[in-house]
Design a protein around this motif. Structure first.
Motif, PDB file in Angstrom:
ATOM      1  N   ALA A   1       0.978  -1.513   0.002  1.00  0.00           N
ATOM      2  CA  ALA A   1      -0.434  -0.062  -0.210  1.00  0.00           C
ATOM      3  C   ALA A   1       1.186   0.511  -0.013  1.00  0.00           C
ATOM      4  O   ALA A   1       2.246   1.185   0.915  1.00  0.00           O
ATOM      5  N   PRO A   2       0.234   2.244  -0.758  1.00  0.00           N
ATOM      6  CA  PRO A   2       1.437   3.704  -0.788  1.00  0.00           C
ATOM      7  C   PRO A   2       1.602   3.674   0.301  1.00  0.00           C
ATOM      8  O   PRO A   2       2.668   5.051   0.890  1.00  0.00           O
ATOM      9  N   TRP A   3       1.158   3.496   1.713  1.00  0.00           N
ATOM     10  CA  TRP A   3       1.415   4.875   2.556  1.00  0.00           C
ATOM     11  C   TRP A   3       2.262   3.742   3.673  1.00  0.00           C
ATOM     12  O   TRP A   3       2.233   3.333   5.132  1.00  0.00           O
ATOM     13  N   PHE A   4       2.435   1.848   3.468  1.00  0.00           N
ATOM     14  CA  PHE A   4       2.824   0.861   3.864  1.00  0.00           C
ATOM     15  C   PHE A   4       4.276  -0.137   2.864  1.00  0.00           C
ATOM     16  O   PHE A   4       3.374  -1.166   2.765  1.00  0.00           O
ATOM     17  N   PRO A   5       4.994   0.846   2.861  1.00  0.00           N
ATOM     18  CA  PRO A   5       5.522   0.306   0.864  1.00  0.00           C
ATOM     19  C   PRO A   5       6.768  -0.313   1.047  1.00  0.00           C
ATOM     20  O   PRO A   5       7.554  -0.607  -0.123  1.00  0.00           O
ATOM     21  N   LEU A   6       7.069  -0.741   2.347  1.00  0.00           N
ATOM     22  CA  LEU A   6       7.822  -1.995   2.664  1.00  0.00           C
ATOM     23  C   LEU A   6       9.001  -1.321   2.456  1.00  0.00           C
ATOM     24  O   LEU A   6       9.184  -0.430   2.679  1.00  0.00           O
ATOM     25  N   ARG A   7      10.181  -2.460   1.758  1.00  0.00           N
ATOM     26  CA  ARG A   7      11.182  -2.545   0.693  1.00  0.00           C
ATOM     27  C   ARG A   7      10.875  -1.479  -0.236  1.00  0.00           C
ATOM     28  O   ARG A   7       9.642  -1.756  -0.763  1.00  0.00           O
ATOM     29  N   GLY A   8      11.865  -1.299  -1.217  1.00  0.00           N
ATOM     30  CA  GLY A   8      11.381  -1.319  -3.028  1.00  0.00           C
ATOM     31  C   GLY A   8      11.511  -2.549  -3.330  1.00  0.00           C
ATOM     32  O   GLY A   8      10.581  -2.557  -4.294  1.00  0.00           O
ATOM     33  N   THR A   9      11.983  -3.883  -3.104  1.00  0.00           N
ATOM     34  CA  THR A   9      11.433  -4.262  -3.816  1.00  0.00           C
ATOM     35  C   THR A   9      11.291  -5.993  -2.489  1.00  0.00           C
ATOM     36  O   THR A   9      11.164  -6.225  -2.214  1.00  0.00           O
ATOM     37  N   THR A  10      10.374  -6.337  -3.185  1.00  0.00           N
ATOM     38  CA  THR A  10       9.330  -7.417  -2.413  1.00  0.00           C
ATOM     39  C   THR A  10       9.738  -8.804  -3.741  1.00  0.00           C
ATOM     40  O   THR A  10       9.137  -8.437  -4.550  1.00  0.00           O
ATOM     41  N   GLY A  11       9.740  -9.562  -2.769  1.00  0.00           N
ATOM     42  CA  GLY A  11       9.655 -11.609  -3.640  1.00  0.00           C
ATOM     43  C   GLY A  11      10.642 -11.405  -3.858  1.00  0.00           C
ATOM     44  O   GLY A  11      11.260 -11.305  -4.315  1.00  0.00           O
ATOM     45  N   SER A  12       9.824 -12.392  -5.247  1.00  0.00           N
ATOM     46  CA  SER A  12      11.058 -13.305  -5.847  1.00  0.00           C
ATOM     47  C   SER A  12      11.487 -12.050  -7.140  1.00  0.00           C
ATOM     48  O   SER A  12      11.771 -11.185  -8.288  1.00  0.00           O
ATOM     49  N   GLU A  13      12.731 -12.314  -7.437  1.00  0.00           N
ATOM     50  CA  GLU A  13      14.501 -11.348  -8.543  1.00  0.00           C
ATOM     51  C   GLU A  13      14.485 -11.350  -8.757  1.00  0.00           C
ATOM     52  O   GLU A  13      15.133 -11.028 -10.134  1.00  0.00           O
ATOM     53  N   GLY A  14      15.481 -13.125  -8.713  1.00  0.00           N
ATOM     54  CA  GLY A  14      16.128 -14.149  -9.535  1.00  0.00           C
ATOM     55  C   GLY A  14      14.940 -15.297  -9.459  1.00  0.00           C
ATOM     56  O   GLY A  14      14.441 -15.625  -8.706  1.00  0.00           O
ATOM     57  N   VAL A  15      15.027 -15.525 -10.662  1.00  0.00           N
ATOM     58  CA  VAL A  15      14.131 -16.869 -11.102  1.00  0.00           C
ATOM     59  C   VAL A  15      15.408 -17.736 -12.655  1.00  0.00           C
ATOM     60  O   VAL A  15      16.410 -17.251 -13.454  1.00  0.00           O
ATOM     61  N   THR A  16      15.109 -19.398 -12.302  1.00  0.00           N
ATOM     62  CA  THR A  16      15.342 -20.215 -13.164  1.00  0.00           C
ATOM     63  C   THR A  16      14.630 -21.291 -13.449  1.00  0.00           C
ATOM     64  O   THR A  16      14.108 -21.395 -12.366  1.00  0.00           O
ATOM     65  N   VAL A  17      14.827 -22.170 -14.318  1.00  0.00           N
ATOM     66  CA  VAL A  17      14.100 -23.483 -14.518  1.00  0.00           C
ATOM     67  C   VAL A  17      14.583 -24.477 -14.958  1.00  0.00           C
ATOM     68  O   VAL A  17      15.435 -24.095 -15.313  1.00  0.00           O
TER      69      VAL A  17
END
Length: 389
Positions: free
Chosen positions: A349-365
């Motif tokens: 949410a805009p008033w609870f921004p957490l950090r700049g990134t959340t979740g998966s930033e790298g991926v492989t398969v």
């Protein structure tokens, strides 16, 4: 309501599985709070097509077994070993950013059962960001930052200085599978944008013939916005602007190449996170296409069937909530998107921004279609198993 009370409420909602629907906080308790209407900040402006995408993966957070007694830090770098079963990562030594002053090995290999079977790189990498396992199973790591040219911890403070360090970082390092340093691109600890220097290199990719491509274009100063091409020996060939056509309104020429991938045709896919799109180049730097349907991509992978996996860690209210943080999967041949797996935290949410990134930033398969992702915030490693049809 005070901010600490709101935070506790948010955590309770997440624990209870509530969706990200928020009410605007009262102005007296939040001086300077943004005037943004209440709403569901996960889906408010997603297209009907994107909303209709199926989620074809089951999330498994228990597969990887982190070494006992070692703190799990941020991981943006993850790739598949050439055996198609083992996973390599480069981890930030128990923290969110650098490995300065830490003695742990940032490069780790997990076997097919999620157990660590190899570690190396202690004292050799400042800020691991990208990783690539080439066709000879050598391990390439992009070292994003310098250990001697440090930014200020906060605005208005002096730069971070650690005395007595030998210059290191701002480079790409090639390791043997056993951890022997084989090649270095860039000048250790020194930023630049010429044929010999790099600045904030975020990812690396090596073709079967040995040609090397480096995404020299992260989002923190001093940043370049280019792709650099080298021959198999590390000799500079050329560089080109990674930002594609004119940036979308409000976008800067920064973070234009956060990750790289290559399809079966030899086209170079570039995650232009700063402009919320994917650029597709030929290997000489000619812009072939731009795709906007895979969200705001932080990481990418393309499998042997030319399926494209793009993970989004930054979508949010600033992008009009056009997408939700998570993983889009589609065709690298046609650009058709076939599925979407949302991140459990959704968009902040805009008033609870957490950090700049959340979740998966790298991926492989893997060759069996199992997807593996790495997280910066909260730190983590996750396996995504395809659901039965």
């Amino acid at each position: 309501m005070m901010m600490k009370d709101l935070s506790a409420g948010v955590l309770l909602l997440l624990a209870l599985g509530a969706g990200p629907v928020w009410a605007q906080p009262a102005a007296p308790d939040f001086p300077g709070a943004p005037s943004i209407a209440a709403g569901n900040y996960g889906i408010s402006k997603r297209s009907a097509v994107d909303l209709a995408l199926p989620d074809r993966y089951r999330r498994d957070e228990l597969f990887f077994r982190w070494p006992a007694g070692r703190t799990l830090g941020a991981i943006s770098a993850i790739d598949m070993d050439r055996d198609g079963r083992s996973i390599w990562v480069a981890e930030r030594c128990g923290g969110q950013s650098h490995c300065i002053g830490k003695s742990v090995d940032p490069v780790l290999k997990f076997d097919a059962n999620g157990k660590v079977v190899r570690q190396f790189g202690a004292g050799m990498i400042v800020y691991p960001h990208g990783i690539f396992v080439d066709h000879d199973n050598n391990v390439w790591v992009t070292d994003l930052q310098s250990n001697v040219d440090r930014p200020a911890p906060r605005p208005g403070q002096p730069p971070e200085v650690v005395p007595g360090l030998k210059p290191n970082g701002a480079q790409v390092v090639k390791f043997s599978p056993e951890g022997k340093r084989l090649l270095t691109l860039g000048v250790p600890g020194v930023y630049g944008n010429d044929a010999t220097h790099l600045s904030q290199p975020s990812d690396v990719l090596v073709t079967k013939s040995g040609t090397i491509f480096v995404a020299d274009a992260h989002d923190s100063a001093p940043s370049n916005h280019r792709i650099v091409k080298y021959d198999r020996t590390g000799k500079f060939i050329k560089a080109w602007d990674a930002c594609g056509s004119a940036p979308v309104p409000g976008a800067n020429k920064i973070d234009c190449a956060h990750a790289l991938a290559m399809d079966s045709q030899g086209r170079l896919f570039v995650a232009n996170r700063g402009s919320s799109r994917i650029e597709i180049f030929d290997q000489e730097g000619k812009l072939l296409d731009e795709w906007y349907q895979f969200g705001k991509p932080s990481g990418m992978a393309i499998d042997a069937e030319d399926r494209l996996y793009a993970v989004d860690t930054q979508s949010g209210v600033r992008e009009g909530n056009a997408f939700v943080r998570g993983m889009h999967v589609g065709s690298a041949r046609t650009g058709e998107v076939m599925s979407f797996t949302p991140d459990p935290l959704g968009n902040p949410a805009p008033w609870f921004p957490l950090r700049g990134t959340t979740g998966s930033e790298g991926v492989t398969v893997g060759p069996d279609g199992t997807v593996y992702t790495s997280q910066v915030t909260p730190p983590g490693l996750v396996r995504y198993v395809p659901k039965p049809d």
